[in-house]
Design an enzyme around this catalytic site. Structure first.
Site, PDB file in Angstrom:
ATOM      1  CD  GLN A  60     -14.064  -2.335   7.310  1.00  0.00           C
ATOM      2  OE1 GLN A  60     -15.145  -2.209   6.755  1.00  0.00           O
ATOM      3  NE2 GLN A  60     -13.056  -1.522   7.073  1.00  0.00           N
ATOM      4  CB  SER A 114     -18.307   1.034  12.710  1.00  0.00           C
ATOM      5  OG  SER A 114     -17.915   1.738  11.555  1.00  0.00           O
ATOM      6  CB  SER A 156     -20.746  -5.689   5.698  1.00  0.00           C
ATOM      7  OG  SER A 156     -21.091  -4.322   5.688  1.00  0.00           O
ATOM      8  CD  GLU A 177     -14.177  -0.166   1.960  1.00  0.00           C
ATOM      9  OE1 GLU A 177     -15.331  -0.555   2.151  1.00  0.00           O
ATOM     10  OE2 GLU A 177     -13.578   0.580   2.767  1.00  0.00           O
ATOM     11  CG  ASN A 202     -20.219  11.778   1.607  1.00  0.00           C
ATOM     12  OD1 ASN A 202     -19.714  10.659   1.775  1.00  0.00           O
ATOM     13  ND2 ASN A 202     -20.868  12.104   0.507  1.00  0.00           N
ATOM     14  CD  GLU A 203     -22.090  14.953   6.501  1.00  0.00           C
ATOM     15  OE1 GLU A 203     -23.207  15.227   6.046  1.00  0.00           O
ATOM     16  OE2 GLU A 203     -21.670  13.782   6.606  1.00  0.00           O
TER      17      GLU A 203
END
Length: 402
Positions: A123, A126, A158, A244, A382-383
């Site tokens: 993927q 990022s 990854s 995903e 998470n933020e």
């Protein structure tokens, strides 16, 4: 139902015949380099037997299994100690994306290789300056005749070092004045094994290197290997993330249950359960996982719900991170010491201490603790996910990001 019981027996028998001792428990998050070639061969056997694409529609080469049967499969897979899959990015992310948004040619070209695990995927989202803020990607792709030419860098990719293909979010047009930064992004399918692609593994705290930096320096892909319309890649990228975080998380949670069961057994053997605080934390972990599983099944069984996938990601990432912290408490001094554990040669004349964790157990739980530090960061921190829920689901005012 009898049909479901027969289905369970079928997969259980197949796994019993194919999960050998050298594969049992191998691989998985934080340990992707472990027994990779053997796991790849196993994955291809799994694919040949029709298990890999259990959830895919029949018209695309799958079995069209119900959610209930998918859960049965993942339960049996986890209980058999079957190894970490090496095809999950293709099967659970790229494949469903192409089925929903790809062209007939793209489906014909890529789905068979994904289903057979003969082509592996990674993927390309990022970047050093664009992680959770994915709209800030700067990797560019420009048309040159019949090809897109890519220039830029991706990071935390990854399995890029073993992948044949990468789905890349790249900017193919400037953002129009006054438009969202999401405009002008395209979702490209890029071959990894070509000049112009450089992969540099990143060594992690666990000692493994499953994440990578990927540099595109004039790498090329065919003009028609863009999924969706050029400039509309954001919608495609978000659809992939939805897959995903969808049904695949059911299988993930079955694996979590096995981890918890093993940790409870270790705590009992070592005497850690004599501490009421440890007993309370183990109980809380069981309750939280049971609630997470029920919540996930409820969301996946019902109509599409805004923010559902984000909520699931928030819950499982924090739970698994907490399990890693609890594991270090259960290990006690062995978790931070260099002691080899009770599988070291016993002292002559003295019995082996079976209450101590083995070296293999110590390594397993250390790796979980270290790798799970990233669980609340990758796939969208998470933020950031909480901000998305607040603004787009709850309708709260947008945060001032100046």
């Amino acid at each position: 139902m009898e049909d479901d019981r027969e289905f369970r027996r079928e997969i259980r028998d197949w796994l019993a015949a194919n999960v050998t001792d050298d594969l049992r428990g191998a691989g998985g998050a934080g340990r992707e380099s472990e027994a990779f070639e053997r796991r790849l061969a196993f994955t291809r056997r799994l694919a040949a037997a029709g298990w890999s694409t259990l959830a895919w529609p029949v018209e695309h080469g799958g079995r069209g299994a119900s959610l209930h049967r998918q859960v049965i499969f993942h339960e049996e897979y986890a209980m058999a100690g079957a190894p970490g899959r090496v095809d999950h990015i293709g099967v659970t992310m790229v494949g469903p994306t192409l089925m929903q948004l790809g062209t007939d040619r793209q489906r014909a070209r890529f789905l068979p290789g994904i289903a057979a695990a003969t082509e592996l995927w990674c993927q390309g989202y990022s970047e050093p300056g664009a992680g959770s803020d994915l709209a800030a990607v700067t990797t560019r792709a420009e048309l040159d005749g019949d090809h897109w030419v890519l220039t830029g860098q991706k990071v935390w990719t990854s399995l890029a070092h073993v992948a044949d293909w990468c789905f890349v979010l790249a900017r193919t047009a400037p953002v129009p004045e006054g438009a969202s930064r999401h405009a002008g992004l395209s979702y490209l399918l890029v071959p990894m094994r070509q000049p112009g692609v450089t992969v540099r593994p990143i060594r992690q705290l666990t000692g493994d290197s499953e994440f990578n930096e990927v540099f595109f320096d004039g790498a090329r892909t065919e003009r028609d290997l863009v999924v969706g319309e050029p400039g509309q890649g954001w919608r495609v990228a978000m659809a992939t993330l939805g897959f995903e975080r969808g049904a695949a998380t059911v299988g993930q949670q079955v694996g979590f249950q096995r981890d918890l069961d093993d940790l409870v057994a270790l705590a009992r053997r070592t005497g850690a359960t004599a501490d009421p605080a440890v007993r309370e934390r183990l109980t809380r972990a069981w309750i939280d996982l049971t609630v997470l599983r029920a919540h996930t099944l409820r969301l996946l069984s019902g109509p599409p719900s805004a923010g559902a996938a984000t909520v699931i990601k928030l819950l499982w990432s924090r739970w698994r991170q907490g399990l890693g912290e609890l594991a270090m408490t259960v290990l006690g001094p062995a978790g931070v010491a260099a002691a080899p554990g009770d599988d070291a040669p016993a002292t002559p004349g003295r019995a082996r201490d079976t209450t101590r964790p083995t070296a293999g157990e110590v390594d397993r739980w250390r790796r979980l603790f270290l790798f799970s530090r990233a669980d609340t960061i990758y796939g969208g921190s998470n933020e950031i996910q909480r901000g998305i829920l607040a603004e787009r689901v709850l309708g709260l005012p947008r945060q001032d990001r100046r």
